[in-house]
Scaffold this motif. Structure first.
Motif, PDB file in Angstrom:
ATOM      1  N   VAL A   1      -9.650  -4.145  -1.879  1.00 53.46           N
ATOM      2  CA  VAL A   1      -8.184  -4.166  -1.892  1.00 53.46           C
ATOM      3  C   VAL A   1      -7.663  -3.306  -3.034  1.00 53.46           C
ATOM      4  O   VAL A   1      -6.727  -2.523  -2.875  1.00 53.46           O
TER       5      VAL A   1
ATOM      6  N   ARG B   1      -8.986  -0.813  -4.391  1.00 55.12           N
ATOM      7  CA  ARG B   1      -9.248   0.622  -4.222  1.00 55.12           C
ATOM      8  C   ARG B   1      -8.231   1.294  -3.305  1.00 55.12           C
ATOM      9  O   ARG B   1      -8.227   2.521  -3.201  1.00 55.12           O
ATOM     10  N   ARG B   2      -7.379   0.513  -2.660  1.00 62.38           N
ATOM     11  CA  ARG B   2      -6.346   1.110  -1.814  1.00 62.38           C
ATOM     12  C   ARG B   2      -5.354   1.867  -2.701  1.00 62.38           C
ATOM     13  O   ARG B   2      -4.781   1.279  -3.635  1.00 62.38           O
TER      14      ARG B   2
ATOM     15  N   MET C   1       2.578  -0.681   2.598  1.00 62.59           N
ATOM     16  CA  MET C   1       1.318  -1.417   2.608  1.00 62.59           C
ATOM     17  C   MET C   1       0.807  -1.581   4.041  1.00 62.59           C
ATOM     18  O   MET C   1       1.583  -1.889   4.947  1.00 62.59           O
ATOM     19  N   PRO C   2      -0.490  -1.365   4.272  1.00 64.15           N
ATOM     20  CA  PRO C   2      -1.042  -1.555   5.621  1.00 64.15           C
ATOM     21  C   PRO C   2      -0.967  -3.016   6.031  1.00 64.15           C
ATOM     22  O   PRO C   2      -1.012  -3.918   5.183  1.00 64.15           O
TER      23      PRO C   2
ATOM     24  N   LEU D   1      -3.251  -5.966   4.683  1.00 66.87           N
ATOM     25  CA  LEU D   1      -3.068  -6.532   3.349  1.00 66.87           C
ATOM     26  C   LEU D   1      -1.980  -7.599   3.425  1.00 66.87           C
ATOM     27  O   LEU D   1      -0.857  -7.326   3.839  1.00 66.87           O
TER      28      LEU D   1
END
Length: 301
Positions: A74, A76-77, A179-180, A183
């Motif tokens: 998470v 590293r996003r 945010m994708p 998440l």
């Protein structure tokens, strides 16, 4: 008056987001009230660190309960890191300004955030922003200025630090919107809480440490609950509705602050503050009215 889950689910995205944003402002105002009590005994930066640590623990427990684990994957996003850095920069810039500016002036300048977010949503997210939404936000900003009545003498070079914090806060909310879907809101809120907590601890060597009385620990524990709820609610609000529509509802924090100031500290709003509050409420109600009419027109079509 409470809203049942079924009735809430039946609302449109913007209607849900406006309710979530209003609730988040209520929790943040409550947190500010509790924090004000604590500032009578310990330093503000110390409060930010300790309160943030407890709020992070609560958010971690909530995220674990929801099965939303905070893994290194998470972190590293890129968008998560951008949001965390933007939130840290927001805090640092605002704290630096508060050392030199009257609180009313700093708060008034920071209320440029909804306009900044709307502009960012228009430029970078492709949201359609009609003149009515621009008008609602601008009128709400006028109401904020009426409430706070910042003096021109309070705006100096440190006012630019507040403007910098506004820019970073807008970046944070725009990043939240990007945010994708995989998440969850608890994960995002937890990252924010940890970032703010680390900021507070990093500033402790500068401000120093004072003993914390038992009643202050209790106050900070209550503040951490409201802070954790505020983080979770505002993330959900930003991710649910159009940023340009949700923006005016940020102004409601001033209304809750006035009411809590009366109840907790015996403060009495002046006629100017009351008039400004009515302007703020009116701008939010107008935006809500336009959304309701827009949805009705779509349903008829």
């Amino acid at each position: 008056m409470s809203v049942s889950p079924l009735r809430f689910a039946a609302l449109g995205a913007n209607m849900q987001a406006s309710l979530l944003m209003t609730l988040s402002m209520a929790t943040f105002a409550t947190n500010d009230m509790l924090t004000k009590f604590a500032t009578q005994s310990i330093e503000p930066v110390q409060i930010m660190a300790l309160r943030g640590a407890m709020a992070s623990a609560l958010l971690f427990a909530f995220a674990k309960w929801r099965g939303a684990f905070l893994s290194f994957a998470v972190l590293r996003r890129p968008v998560v890191l951008v949001r965390a850095v933007a939130d840290i920069c927001t805090t640092l810039c605002y704290l630096n300004a508060l050392r030199h500016l009257p609180l009313a002036n700093a708060s008034a300048i920071f209320q440029a955030l909804p306009l900044t977010i709307t502009l960012g949503a228009f430029l970078f997210l492709g949201e359609r922003v009609g003149w009515r939404r621009w008008t609602a936000i601008a009128v709400g900003f006028v109401g904020v200025l009426v409430i706070l009545a910042p003096g021109a003498e309070g705006f100096n070079v440190y006012g630019l630090w507040v403007l910098a914090s506004v820019v970073f806060a807008a970046m944070r909310d725009l990043a939240t919107r990007r945010m994708p879907p995989d998440l969850s809101s608890p994960q995002i809120a937890l990252v924010t809480s940890v970032a703010v907590t680390l900021t507070g601890f990093s500033l402790l060597p500068v401000e120093g440490w004072r003993p914390v009385p038992a009643q202050v620990w209790a106050t900070l524990a209550a503040a951490s609950v409201t802070l954790a709820c505020g983080y979770a609610l505002i993330v959900s609000a930003v991710r649910t509705g159009d940023l340009s529509f949700v923006a005016p509802f940020r102004y409601t924090i001033l209304l809750f602050s006035i009411l809590l100031g009366i109840a907790a500290f015996g403060e009495r709003p002046s006629l100017r503050e009351t008039f400004g509050s009515l302007i703020v409420v009116g701008s939010g109600l107008y935006a809500l009215h336009r959304e309701t009419r827009g949805r009705a027109a779509q349903d008829r079509g």
